[in-house]
Motif scaffolding. Structure first.
Motif, PDB file in Angstrom:
ATOM      1  N   PRO A   9       0.808  -1.234   0.000  1.00 54.89           N
ATOM      2  CA  PRO A   9       0.000   0.000   0.000  1.00 54.89           C
ATOM      3  C   PRO A   9       0.836   1.277   0.000  1.00 54.89           C
ATOM      4  O   PRO A   9       0.409   2.295  -0.540  1.00 54.89           O
ATOM      5  CB  PRO A   9      -0.812  -0.096   1.286  1.00 54.89           C
ATOM      6  CG  PRO A   9      -0.705  -1.483   1.760  1.00 54.89           C
ATOM      7  CD  PRO A   9       0.517  -2.074   1.143  1.00 54.89           C
ATOM      8  N   ALA A  10       2.020   1.247   0.583  1.00 59.27           N
ATOM      9  CA  ALA A  10       2.852   2.445   0.671  1.00 59.27           C
ATOM     10  C   ALA A  10       3.475   2.830  -0.679  1.00 59.27           C
ATOM     11  O   ALA A  10       3.903   3.964  -0.863  1.00 59.27           O
ATOM     12  CB  ALA A  10       3.957   2.253   1.701  1.00 59.27           C
ATOM     13  N   VAL A  11       3.509   1.895  -1.617  1.00 61.39           N
ATOM     14  CA  VAL A  11       4.106   2.165  -2.924  1.00 61.39           C
ATOM     15  C   VAL A  11       3.058   2.812  -3.819  1.00 61.39           C
ATOM     16  O   VAL A  11       1.976   2.284  -4.014  1.00 61.39           O
ATOM     17  CB  VAL A  11       4.633   0.859  -3.561  1.00 61.39           C
ATOM     18  CG1 VAL A  11       5.131   1.101  -4.974  1.00 61.39           C
ATOM     19  CG2 VAL A  11       5.733   0.258  -2.699  1.00 61.39           C
ATOM     20  N   LYS A  12       3.400   3.977  -4.360  1.00 63.20           N
ATOM     21  CA  LYS A  12       2.450   4.722  -5.200  1.00 63.20           C
ATOM     22  C   LYS A  12       2.690   4.476  -6.684  1.00 63.20           C
ATOM     23  O   LYS A  12       1.756   4.301  -7.449  1.00 63.20           O
ATOM     24  CB  LYS A  12       2.538   6.224  -4.914  1.00 63.20           C
ATOM     25  CG  LYS A  12       2.251   6.588  -3.466  1.00 63.20           C
ATOM     26  CD  LYS A  12       0.871   6.154  -3.053  1.00 63.20           C
ATOM     27  CE  LYS A  12       0.639   6.521  -1.584  1.00 63.20           C
ATOM     28  NZ  LYS A  12      -0.389   5.714  -0.972  1.00 63.20           N
ATOM     29  N   THR A  13       3.959   4.493  -7.118  1.00 64.51           N
ATOM     30  CA  THR A  13       4.299   4.325  -8.530  1.00 64.51           C
ATOM     31  C   THR A  13       5.633   3.603  -8.649  1.00 64.51           C
ATOM     32  O   THR A  13       6.550   3.849  -7.862  1.00 64.51           O
ATOM     33  CB  THR A  13       4.421   5.686  -9.237  1.00 64.51           C
ATOM     34  OG1 THR A  13       3.195   6.395  -9.075  1.00 64.51           O
ATOM     35  CG2 THR A  13       4.711   5.525 -10.710  1.00 64.51           C
ATOM     36  N   ILE A  14       5.726   2.739  -9.646  1.00 61.01           N
ATOM     37  CA  ILE A  14       6.978   2.061  -9.958  1.00 61.01           C
ATOM     38  C   ILE A  14       7.269   2.282 -11.430  1.00 61.01           C
ATOM     39  O   ILE A  14       6.432   1.998 -12.282  1.00 61.01           O
ATOM     40  CB  ILE A  14       6.886   0.549  -9.667  1.00 61.01           C
ATOM     41  CG1 ILE A  14       6.621   0.297  -8.181  1.00 61.01           C
ATOM     42  CG2 ILE A  14       8.160  -0.166 -10.116  1.00 61.01           C
ATOM     43  CD1 ILE A  14       6.368  -1.153  -7.837  1.00 61.01           C
ATOM     44  N   LEU A  15       8.436   2.802 -11.710  1.00 59.92           N
ATOM     45  CA  LEU A  15       8.889   2.950 -13.087  1.00 59.92           C
ATOM     46  C   LEU A  15       9.736   1.734 -13.417  1.00 59.92           C
ATOM     47  O   LEU A  15      10.717   1.441 -12.728  1.00 59.92           O
ATOM     48  CB  LEU A  15       9.706   4.223 -13.265  1.00 59.92           C
ATOM     49  CG  LEU A  15       8.969   5.541 -13.006  1.00 59.92           C
ATOM     50  CD1 LEU A  15       9.924   6.717 -13.175  1.00 59.92           C
ATOM     51  CD2 LEU A  15       7.784   5.676 -13.938  1.00 59.92           C
ATOM     52  N   ALA A  16       9.357   1.019 -14.462  1.00 59.60           N
ATOM     53  CA  ALA A  16      10.066  -0.201 -14.850  1.00 59.60           C
ATOM     54  C   ALA A  16      10.282  -0.199 -16.353  1.00 59.60           C
ATOM     55  O   ALA A  16       9.601   0.521 -17.091  1.00 59.60           O
ATOM     56  CB  ALA A  16       9.257  -1.425 -14.436  1.00 59.60           C
ATOM     57  N   ASP A  17      11.221  -1.032 -16.803  1.00 60.35           N
ATOM     58  CA  ASP A  17      11.438  -1.136 -18.240  1.00 60.35           C
ATOM     59  C   ASP A  17      10.131  -1.589 -18.897  1.00 60.35           C
ATOM     60  O   ASP A  17       9.284  -2.204 -18.244  1.00 60.35           O
ATOM     61  CB  ASP A  17      12.585  -2.105 -18.547  1.00 60.35           C
ATOM     62  CG  ASP A  17      12.266  -3.519 -18.132  1.00 60.35           C
ATOM     63  OD1 ASP A  17      11.711  -4.263 -18.970  1.00 60.35           O
ATOM     64  OD2 ASP A  17      12.545  -3.882 -16.972  1.00 60.35           O
ATOM     65  N   PRO A  18       9.925  -1.259 -20.163  1.00 60.70           N
ATOM     66  CA  PRO A  18       8.645  -1.531 -20.811  1.00 60.70           C
ATOM     67  C   PRO A  18       8.202  -3.001 -20.735  1.00 60.70           C
ATOM     68  O   PRO A  18       7.030  -3.274 -20.504  1.00 60.70           O
ATOM     69  CB  PRO A  18       8.868  -1.099 -22.262  1.00 60.70           C
ATOM     70  CG  PRO A  18       9.914  -0.045 -22.167  1.00 60.70           C
ATOM     71  CD  PRO A  18      10.817  -0.483 -21.045  1.00 60.70           C
TER      72      PRO A  18
END
Length: 89
Positions: A65-74
């Motif tokens: 729940p604490a994680v809002k956004t994750i940027l990952a390789d496509p």
């Protein structure tokens, strides 16, 4: 299902199957014990490798729940079914 639950379930099912095999005389008790241990080890190792792949780790992080956004390789972003995971802009 976490790894401890999986291990317990596999061990129980394999012991049950081994008990049937021993009871019918197909194998002896020592062989059943050795097979159960070997199969549990192999299956839990395969499960561990599967859940620790990139997409599995990102999916676990996205479930917090604490994680809002994750940027990952496509490739990883498309493999994880979460609105929190997206490729870089």
């Amino acid at each position: 299902m976490n790894q401890d639950q999986l291990t317990t379930l596999l061990r129980t099912l394999l012991q049950f199957g081994g008990g049937i095999a021993v009871g019918r005389g197909w194998i002896d008790a020592d062989t059943a014990t050795a097979l159960t241990g070997a199969l549990v080890t192999l299956l839990v190792t395969a499960w561990g490798l599967y859940v620790r792949r990139n997409a599995g780790l990102v999916a676990s992080a996205a479930a917090l729940p604490a994680v809002k956004t994750i940027l990952a390789d496509p490739a990883t972003a498309h493999a994880v079914p979460s609105a929190k995971v997206r490729p870089p802009a």
